[in-house]
Design a protein around this motif. Structure first.
Motif, PDB file in Angstrom:
ATOM      1  N   CYS A 107      -9.660   0.689   7.252  1.00 19.98           N
ATOM      2  CA  CYS A 107      -8.580   1.359   6.520  1.00 19.98           C
ATOM      3  C   CYS A 107      -8.395   0.806   5.113  1.00 19.98           C
ATOM      4  O   CYS A 107      -8.080   1.551   4.184  1.00 19.98           O
ATOM      5  CB  CYS A 107      -7.271   1.252   7.303  1.00 19.98           C
ATOM      6  SG  CYS A 107      -7.230   2.257   8.804  1.00 19.98           S
ATOM      7  N   LEU A 108      -8.579  -0.499   4.934  1.00 24.84           N
ATOM      8  CA  LEU A 108      -8.409  -1.040   3.591  1.00 24.84           C
ATOM      9  C   LEU A 108      -9.506  -0.521   2.661  1.00 24.84           C
ATOM     10  O   LEU A 108      -9.258  -0.288   1.472  1.00 24.84           O
ATOM     11  CB  LEU A 108      -8.356  -2.569   3.617  1.00 24.84           C
ATOM     12  CG  LEU A 108      -9.616  -3.399   3.856  1.00 24.84           C
ATOM     13  CD1 LEU A 108     -10.393  -3.653   2.569  1.00 24.84           C
ATOM     14  CD2 LEU A 108      -9.237  -4.745   4.479  1.00 24.84           C
TER      15      LEU A 108
ATOM     16  N   ALA B  25       0.830  -1.204   0.000  1.00 25.82           N
ATOM     17  CA  ALA B  25       0.000   0.000   0.000  1.00 25.82           C
ATOM     18  C   ALA B  25       0.864   1.253   0.000  1.00 25.82           C
ATOM     19  O   ALA B  25       0.558   2.237  -0.693  1.00 25.82           O
ATOM     20  CB  ALA B  25      -0.923  -0.007   1.216  1.00 25.82           C
ATOM     21  N   ALA B  26       1.960   1.243   0.769  1.00 22.04           N
ATOM     22  CA  ALA B  26       2.853   2.403   0.824  1.00 22.04           C
ATOM     23  C   ALA B  26       3.496   2.654  -0.535  1.00 22.04           C
ATOM     24  O   ALA B  26       3.679   3.814  -0.944  1.00 22.04           O
ATOM     25  CB  ALA B  26       3.918   2.191   1.889  1.00 22.04           C
ATOM     26  N   ASP B  27       3.845   1.582  -1.252  1.00 23.00           N
ATOM     27  CA  ASP B  27       4.409   1.743  -2.594  1.00 23.00           C
ATOM     28  C   ASP B  27       3.410   2.441  -3.518  1.00 23.00           C
ATOM     29  O   ASP B  27       3.790   3.232  -4.387  1.00 23.00           O
ATOM     30  CB  ASP B  27       4.784   0.379  -3.180  1.00 23.00           C
ATOM     31  CG  ASP B  27       6.058  -0.182  -2.567  1.00 23.00           C
ATOM     32  OD1 ASP B  27       6.800   0.599  -1.941  1.00 23.00           O
ATOM     33  OD2 ASP B  27       6.306  -1.392  -2.712  1.00 23.00           O
ATOM     34  N   ALA B  28       2.131   2.126  -3.319  1.00 20.15           N
ATOM     35  CA  ALA B  28       1.099   2.771  -4.143  1.00 20.15           C
ATOM     36  C   ALA B  28       1.004   4.269  -3.832  1.00 20.15           C
ATOM     37  O   ALA B  28       0.600   5.052  -4.696  1.00 20.15           O
ATOM     38  CB  ALA B  28      -0.255   2.096  -3.903  1.00 20.15           C
TER      39      ALA B  28
ATOM     40  N   TYR C  82      -4.020   6.146   6.640  1.00 17.94           N
ATOM     41  CA  TYR C  82      -4.670   4.866   6.929  1.00 17.94           C
ATOM     42  C   TYR C  82      -3.648   3.743   7.088  1.00 17.94           C
ATOM     43  O   TYR C  82      -3.863   2.817   7.877  1.00 17.94           O
ATOM     44  CB  TYR C  82      -5.682   4.543   5.830  1.00 17.94           C
ATOM     45  CG  TYR C  82      -6.760   5.590   5.723  1.00 17.94           C
ATOM     46  CD1 TYR C  82      -7.594   5.868   6.799  1.00 17.94           C
ATOM     47  CD2 TYR C  82      -6.923   6.351   4.562  1.00 17.94           C
ATOM     48  CE1 TYR C  82      -8.561   6.849   6.727  1.00 17.94           C
ATOM     49  CE2 TYR C  82      -7.896   7.333   4.474  1.00 17.94           C
ATOM     50  CZ  TYR C  82      -8.710   7.583   5.559  1.00 17.94           C
ATOM     51  OH  TYR C  82      -9.668   8.567   5.491  1.00 17.94           O
ATOM     52  N   ILE C  83      -2.556   3.817   6.358  1.00 17.93           N
ATOM     53  CA  ILE C  83      -1.486   2.835   6.547  1.00 17.93           C
ATOM     54  C   ILE C  83      -0.938   2.948   7.963  1.00 17.93           C
ATOM     55  O   ILE C  83      -0.685   1.947   8.642  1.00 17.93           O
ATOM     56  CB  ILE C  83      -0.358   3.051   5.512  1.00 17.93           C
ATOM     57  CG1 ILE C  83      -0.883   2.770   4.103  1.00 17.93           C
ATOM     58  CG2 ILE C  83       0.838   2.144   5.817  1.00 17.93           C
ATOM     59  CD1 ILE C  83       0.079   3.153   3.012  1.00 17.93           C
ATOM     60  N   ARG C  84      -0.758   4.185   8.427  1.00 16.15           N
ATOM     61  CA  ARG C  84      -0.262   4.406   9.787  1.00 16.15           C
ATOM     62  C   ARG C  84      -1.266   3.905  10.824  1.00 16.15           C
ATOM     63  O   ARG C  84      -0.879   3.346  11.849  1.00 16.15           O
ATOM     64  CB  ARG C  84       0.035   5.883  10.003  1.00 16.15           C
ATOM     65  CG  ARG C  84       0.590   6.190  11.383  1.00 16.15           C
ATOM     66  CD  ARG C  84       1.045   7.634  11.483  1.00 16.15           C
ATOM     67  NE  ARG C  84       1.480   7.959  12.816  1.00 16.15           N
ATOM     68  CZ  ARG C  84       2.658   7.659  13.329  1.00 16.15           C
ATOM     69  NH1 ARG C  84       3.540   6.997  12.588  1.00 16.15           N
ATOM     70  NH2 ARG C  84       2.993   7.992  14.560  1.00 16.15           N
ATOM     71  N   TRP C  85      -2.552   4.089  10.571  1.00 17.96           N
ATOM     72  CA  TRP C  85      -3.566   3.599  11.505  1.00 17.96           C
ATOM     73  C   TRP C  85      -3.473   2.080  11.659  1.00 17.96           C
ATOM     74  O   TRP C  85      -3.608   1.548  12.767  1.00 17.96           O
ATOM     75  CB  TRP C  85      -4.956   3.987  11.027  1.00 17.96           C
ATOM     76  CG  TRP C  85      -5.305   5.427  11.246  1.00 17.96           C
ATOM     77  CD1 TRP C  85      -4.478   6.411  11.721  1.00 17.96           C
ATOM     78  CD2 TRP C  85      -6.575   6.048  11.002  1.00 17.96           C
ATOM     79  NE1 TRP C  85      -5.149   7.610  11.773  1.00 17.96           N
ATOM     80  CE2 TRP C  85      -6.442   7.423  11.339  1.00 17.96           C
ATOM     81  CE3 TRP C  85      -7.786   5.595  10.518  1.00 17.96           C
ATOM     82  CZ2 TRP C  85      -7.497   8.330  11.215  1.00 17.96           C
ATOM     83  CZ3 TRP C  85      -8.838   6.502  10.394  1.00 17.96           C
ATOM     84  CH2 TRP C  85      -8.687   7.843  10.745  1.00 17.96           C
ATOM     85  N   ILE C  86      -3.282   1.386  10.553  1.00 15.90           N
ATOM     86  CA  ILE C  86      -3.153  -0.075  10.614  1.00 15.90           C
ATOM     87  C   ILE C  86      -1.950  -0.457  11.464  1.00 15.90           C
ATOM     88  O   ILE C  86      -2.020  -1.333  12.339  1.00 15.90           O
ATOM     89  CB  ILE C  86      -3.033  -0.673   9.198  1.00 15.90           C
ATOM     90  CG1 ILE C  86      -4.345  -0.491   8.431  1.00 15.90           C
ATOM     91  CG2 ILE C  86      -2.671  -2.158   9.269  1.00 15.90           C
ATOM     92  CD1 ILE C  86      -4.265  -0.888   6.974  1.00 15.90           C
TER      93      ILE C  86
END
Length: 291
Positions: A252-253, A184-187, A267-271
Motif C-alpha cells: 500500500c505504501l 497519508a490521509a492529510d495528503a 490503500y489507507i483503509r487496507w492498511i
C-alpha cells in the motif's frame, strides 16, 4: 402499531453512522489485547467486557465530536457524512457525544480509578485535537495517534499490569501505524483542509513530501515488527499475522506514492484493515494457546 416515520429512521441512521463502528470496535479490541498481553493469560469476562466497552465509548465520543468540528471540511471531503448531509443537527451531535462519554466514564469507573484517569486523558486529548489542534502542523497527527496507542496502555492498567513490555510495544506499534495513516490521509484531503485553514504536513510541505514521510513511517513499523520475536516477548507462531500486515503495508505504501487522491484512500483503509485483522488473529492465538 404504527410504523416509524422516515424522518426518525433517517435521524437514527445518521446517529449510528456517527459512531463509525469499525474504529471504536478496533480500539476496544486493542484494549482487550492489552489485557491479554499484560496478563499472559485470559482476563475475567467482566474485565474483558468493561475494558472493551470503556474504550469503545470513549473512542466513539471522539469520533462523533470530530464530525461536529469537521463540518466545513466535510462539506468538501465527505459531503455524505450525517452532519453536512443534514441527517443530524449539531445539537444531536453534542447530546450524543455527552451520552457516549458518560457511558465510557461509568464503565471505566467500574474497573478502577486508574482506568478512569487513563480514559479521561484519552478523552481530553481527543477533545483538544478536535477543538483546536487538528489543524496544527504534525501536532494533531501525534495527538490522535497517541490516543490510539493509549488503548493498549488502558488494557494493561485495567488488569493492574501497566508496565508490561509487550503492552508498550503494541502501543508504539499502533501509534506509528496510525501516524502514517494520518499523514497519508492529510495528503488525500488537501482541498478540504485548505479551506478549513489546516496546516497539515501535506499543505505545508506538499503532498509528495507528506506521502514520503508516511511511507518512511510505515517502513519503520515493518522493520520494528521483528522486535518482540528477537527479544523473546512473543513466540514465533505470532510471526504470521505480523507478516500479513507488513506485506499489505509495504504494497500500500508503494501504491500511495503512485496513485491519485481518490484511490489513495482505499490503500489507507487496507492498511487499517490489515492491522485490525492482525490484532484479531493475535487475540485468538492468545486465547487458544495461552502463550
Amino acid at each position: 402499531m404504527s410504523a416509524i416515520p422516515n424522518s426518525i429512521k433517517s435521524k437514527l441512521s445518521g446517529l449510528l453512522r456517527l459512531f463509525r463502528f469499525e474504529l471504536p470496535f478496533t480500539a476496544g479490541l486493542c484494549a482487550v489485547l492489552g489485557q491479554l498481553l499484560a496478563l499472559g493469560t485470559l482476563p475475567t469476562i467482566v474485565e474483558i467486557i468493561l475494558g472493551f466497552l470503556s474504550v469503545f465509548f470513549i473512542s466513539a465520543a471522539a469520533l462523533i465530536l470530530n464530525d461536529y468540528f469537521d463540518i466545513e471540511s466535510d462539506r468538501i471531503n465527505a459531503p455524505d457524512r450525517p452532519l453536512p448531509s443534514g441527517l443530524v443537527t449539531k445539537q444531536d451531535v453534542i447530546l450524543l457525544t455527552a451520552g457516549v462519554t458518560l457511558l465510557g466514564l461509568i464503565t471505566g469507573f467500574l474497573i478502577s480509578w486508574a482506568a478512569v484517569l487513563v480514559i479521561m486523558v484519552v478523552w481530553i486529548v481527543g477533545f483538544l485535537y478536535n477543538w483546536r489542534f487538528k489543524k496544527v502542523f504534525l501536532l494533531g497527527n501525534l495527538m490522535v495517534s497517541l490516543s490510539v496507542g493509549m488503548t493498549f496502555i488502558f488494557g494493561g492498567v485495567s488488569v493492574n499490569r501497566p508496565f508490561s513490555p509487550l503492552v508498550w510495544f503494541f502501543a508504539a506499534w499502533v501509534f506509528f501505524i496510525n501516524l502514517g495513516e494520518e499523514i497519508a490521509a492529510d495528503a488525500m484531503d488537501i482541498d478540504g483542509d485548505r479551506k478549513a485553514g489546516s496546516r497539515s504536513i501535506a499543505l505545508v510541505l506538499g503532498r509528495d513530501k507528506a506521502l514520503r514521510i508516511s511511507a518512511a513511517i510505515f517502513l519503520t513499523v515493518i522493520a520494528a515488527s521483528s522486535l518482540p520475536f528477537i527479544l523473546g516477548w512473543l513466540g514465533w507462531i505470532y510471526l504470521l499475522p505480523f507478516i500479513l500486515t507488513d506485506a499489505v503495508m509495504f504494497y500500500c505504501l508503494i501504491k500511495l506514492l503512485q496513485t491519485d487522491d481518490e484511490k489513495g484512500r482505499i490503500y489507507i483503509r487496507w492498511i487499517y484493515m490489515s492491522g485490525m485483522v492482525t490484532l484479531i488473529i493475535i487475540i485468538i492465538l492468545r486465547l487458544i494457546l495461552g502463550i
